[in-house]
Design a protein around this motif. Structure first.
Motif, PDB file in Angstrom:
ATOM      1  N   ASN A   1       0.822  -1.213   0.000  1.00 11.49           N
ATOM      2  CA  ASN A   1       0.000   0.000   0.000  1.00 11.49           C
ATOM      3  C   ASN A   1       0.856   1.264   0.000  1.00 11.49           C
ATOM      4  OD1 ASN A   1      -2.587  -1.377   0.260  1.00 11.49           O
ATOM      5  ND2 ASN A   1      -1.910  -1.918   2.330  1.00 11.49           N
ATOM      6  N   PRO A   2       0.413   2.293  -0.686  1.00 13.31           N
ATOM      7  CA  PRO A   2       1.207   3.535  -0.732  1.00 13.31           C
ATOM      8  C   PRO A   2       1.184   4.325   0.567  1.00 13.31           C
ATOM      9  CG  PRO A   2      -0.850   3.801  -1.958  1.00 13.31           C
ATOM     10  CD  PRO A   2      -0.769   2.357  -1.574  1.00 13.31           C
ATOM     11  N   ARG A   3       0.260   3.984   1.477  1.00 12.90           N
ATOM     12  CA  ARG A   3       0.186   4.684   2.752  1.00 12.90           C
ATOM     13  C   ARG A   3       0.393   3.700   3.904  1.00 12.90           C
ATOM     14  NH1 ARG A   3      -5.091   8.252   3.267  1.00 12.90           N
ATOM     15  NH2 ARG A   3      -6.078   6.204   2.986  1.00 12.90           N
TER      16      ARG A   3
ATOM     17  N   THR B   1      -0.019   3.417   8.348  1.00  9.49           N
ATOM     18  CA  THR B   1      -0.642   4.039   9.513  1.00  9.49           C
ATOM     19  C   THR B   1       0.312   4.031  10.714  1.00  9.49           C
ATOM     20  OG1 THR B   1      -1.550   1.943  10.344  1.00  9.49           O
ATOM     21  CG2 THR B   1      -2.905   3.205   8.763  1.00  9.49           C
TER      22      THR B   1
ATOM     23  N   PHE C   1      -2.338   8.620   8.600  1.00 12.42           N
ATOM     24  CA  PHE C   1      -1.576   8.015   7.515  1.00 12.42           C
ATOM     25  C   PHE C   1      -0.307   8.804   7.195  1.00 12.42           C
ATOM     26  CE2 PHE C   1      -5.844   6.337   6.641  1.00 12.42           C
ATOM     27  CZ  PHE C   1      -5.564   5.011   6.329  1.00 12.42           C
ATOM     28  N   TYR C   2       0.692   8.069   6.670  1.00 14.21           N
ATOM     29  CA  TYR C   2       1.927   8.639   6.141  1.00 14.21           C
ATOM     30  C   TYR C   2       2.222   7.967   4.796  1.00 14.21           C
ATOM     31  CZ  TYR C   2       2.799   9.606  11.152  1.00 14.21           C
ATOM     32  OH  TYR C   2       2.710   9.996  12.466  1.00 14.21           O
ATOM     33  N   PRO C   3       3.065   8.581   3.950  1.00 10.48           N
ATOM     34  CA  PRO C   3       3.569   7.862   2.779  1.00 10.48           C
ATOM     35  C   PRO C   3       4.376   6.638   3.227  1.00 10.48           C
ATOM     36  CG  PRO C   3       3.972  10.219   2.558  1.00 10.48           C
ATOM     37  CD  PRO C   3       3.514   9.996   3.969  1.00 10.48           C
ATOM     38  N   ASN C   4       4.192   5.535   2.545  1.00 12.78           N
ATOM     39  CA  ASN C   4       4.822   4.275   2.943  1.00 12.78           C
ATOM     40  C   ASN C   4       6.148   4.083   2.201  1.00 12.78           C
ATOM     41  OD1 ASN C   4       5.488   1.717   3.749  1.00 12.78           O
ATOM     42  ND2 ASN C   4       3.785   0.694   2.709  1.00 12.78           N
TER      43      ASN C   4
ATOM     44  N   TYR D   1       6.661   0.910   0.057  1.00 15.12           N
ATOM     45  CA  TYR D   1       5.737   0.681  -1.060  1.00 15.12           C
ATOM     46  C   TYR D   1       6.501   0.425  -2.361  1.00 15.12           C
ATOM     47  CZ  TYR D   1       2.122   1.590  -4.563  1.00 15.12           C
ATOM     48  OH  TYR D   1       1.246   1.499  -5.620  1.00 15.12           O
TER      49      TYR D   1
END
Length: 432
Positions: A336-338, A340, A424-427, A430
């Motif tokens: 996932n692009p985000r 938690t 959420f944050y950028p992962n 990813y």
């Protein structure tokens, strides 16, 4: 044989179980209202709630669905997911207290048998069943007999904790196998006897922003593991950098170079494949067997059958342990692009369990990991599987159980996200 490897049947004490239900609810989960948010009391785990689960979201419909599968005249095997250590039994105990108070619960033999005679007596009185690795026959036999009495048996079909609450790991078949045996015995006395596999899932979500506490824990991990911090990195980037550094150390130890610019997932896959190949050679497995789960299973069997080969034991154990540790960061991490705060917290807890072994603080964290802040447990109950009306094979039933559990977890997480339940944050893990 060491006491830790000897099965002793539980001796449930109903009065003690009732007392511990109240202790669990206040001391282990919710804490003491009026004190749990005040300094310095909120620094005392027993006043704050050791697992810091302030709220339990257990819809009435889900509770009644589980109750319908439990009780006299039927055998029930309750199968929760296993997203977190220590908190698992606390939440499981809260659940069974409402549906089957005298349910027996499986636990590792290190807990039930490994903490001395007095603690063994305590755990057996709380109706814990010791799982003896490689020798679970007595535990299964006791579980079947107890389930036939209508009290229920709880066990985690995922096995060990993976610290990935959004993903249900591949399931072990034990609950289904015991359920089918219970059905055969129950039907011998009553043609209408019913056996249920009753799945339960729960998802923990922080009740507020806990980034400051996560940053502090990340700093502890970096210092403990001597990982140099990048000054401009965000919290997710720091967690990713820790894992990337640890992976580079494993690559160096095993002499497996990583491709320039390769992602964490690609590097991990290359290293696991190479170590799996070496493991297969060490235990003389056909090169066609490349599935790491099967390789690890055969490695455990090889170790049981070759106890006289000290050098081979050490080599196989080191390879198998490394593969197993590396695989604990699954493909879900980069899906996932985000990401938690809850997932970042899981990464940190997994790192501490697998790599941080410096002293008492790390030992305590492995047994009683402390959360970064107050949480809510969202409990959901998928439809139970009635083995008395199920026509498929054991593997079919296990696959169906996994599907129901995963679908329910995914639905719960999606609902929480839609209602603003996560930060959420950028992962950085990813990969498209």
């Amino acid at each position: 044989m060491s006491r830790i490897d000897v099965f002793v049947a539980p001796r449930p004490n109903a009065a003690l179980i009732n007392i511990m239900t109240s202790v669990n609810r206040i001391v282990m989960l919710r804490g003491i209202p009026g004190l749990r948010d005040l300094l310095p009391f909120n620094r005392v785990a027993g006043l704050r709630g050791v697992a810091n689960v302030r709220h339990i979201d257990f819809p009435r419909a889900d509770l009644e669905r589980l109750r319908a599968s439990c009780g006299a005249g039927k055998a029930t095997f309750i199968t929760p997911n296993h997203p977190e250590f220590f908190t698992d039994w606390m939440i499981d105990k809260e659940i069974v207290s409402q549906v089957s108070p005298l349910a027996a619960s499986w636990a590792t033999n290190g807990v039930v048998n490994g903490l001395g005679r007095l603690m063994q007596k305590f755990w057996l009185a709380n109706n814990l069943i010791a799982q003896i690795p490689g020798n679970s026959g007595a535990a299964k036999e006791h579980s079947i007999a107890w389930a036939l009495k209508g009290h229920g048996v709880l066990l985690h079909p995922e096995g060990g904790v993976g610290w990935h609450a959004n993903i249900v790991a591949p399931l072990l078949p034990g609950a289904v196998e015991m359920g089918l045996e219970a059905l055969k015995r129950g039907r011998a006395a009553n043609p209408d006897f019913k056996v249920w596999i009753a799945p339960v899932v729960w998802k923990l979500a922080f009740t507020g922003n806990v980034e400051a506490a996560l940053v502090q824990e990340c700093a502890y991990v970096e210092k403990s593991l001597k990982v140099e911090r990048q000054a401009t990195d965000t919290l997710p980037q720091r967690v990713h950098h820790v894992y990337s550094t640890l992976l580079a150390r494993d690559e160096a130890v095993w002499g497996v170079p990583s491709g320039e610019g390769a992602s964490y997932a690609d590097r991990q896959q290359i290293l696991v494949a190479e170590l799996g190949r070496r493991l297969g050679e060490s235990i003389a497995v056909d090169a066609a067997v490349t599935d790491t789960t099967e390789l690890l299973r055969r490695a455990r069997r090889w170790q049981r059958e070759n106890t006289g080969d000290a050098e081979g034991q050490k080599k196989v154990r080191t390879l198998a342990d490394t593969v197993q540790r590396l695989q604990r960061v699954g493909s879900w991490a980069s899906a996932n692009p985000r990401i938690t705060q809850e997932e970042l917290a899981e990464h940190l807890k997994r790192i501490r369990k697998d790599y941080c072994r410096g002293g008492l603080r790390d030992t305590m964290n492995r047994f009683i990991p402390q959360p970064a802040g107050p949480r809510c447990a969202h409990i959901r109950v998928p439809e139970a599987i009635g083995l008395h009306e199920y026509a498929g094979s054991i593997s079919d039933a296990v696959a169906e159980l996994h599907r129901r559990m995963q679908d329910t977890v995914t639905s719960a997480v999606a609902g929480l996200a839609a209602n603003g339940g996560f930060i959420f944050y950028p992962n950085p893990f990813y990969r498209r």
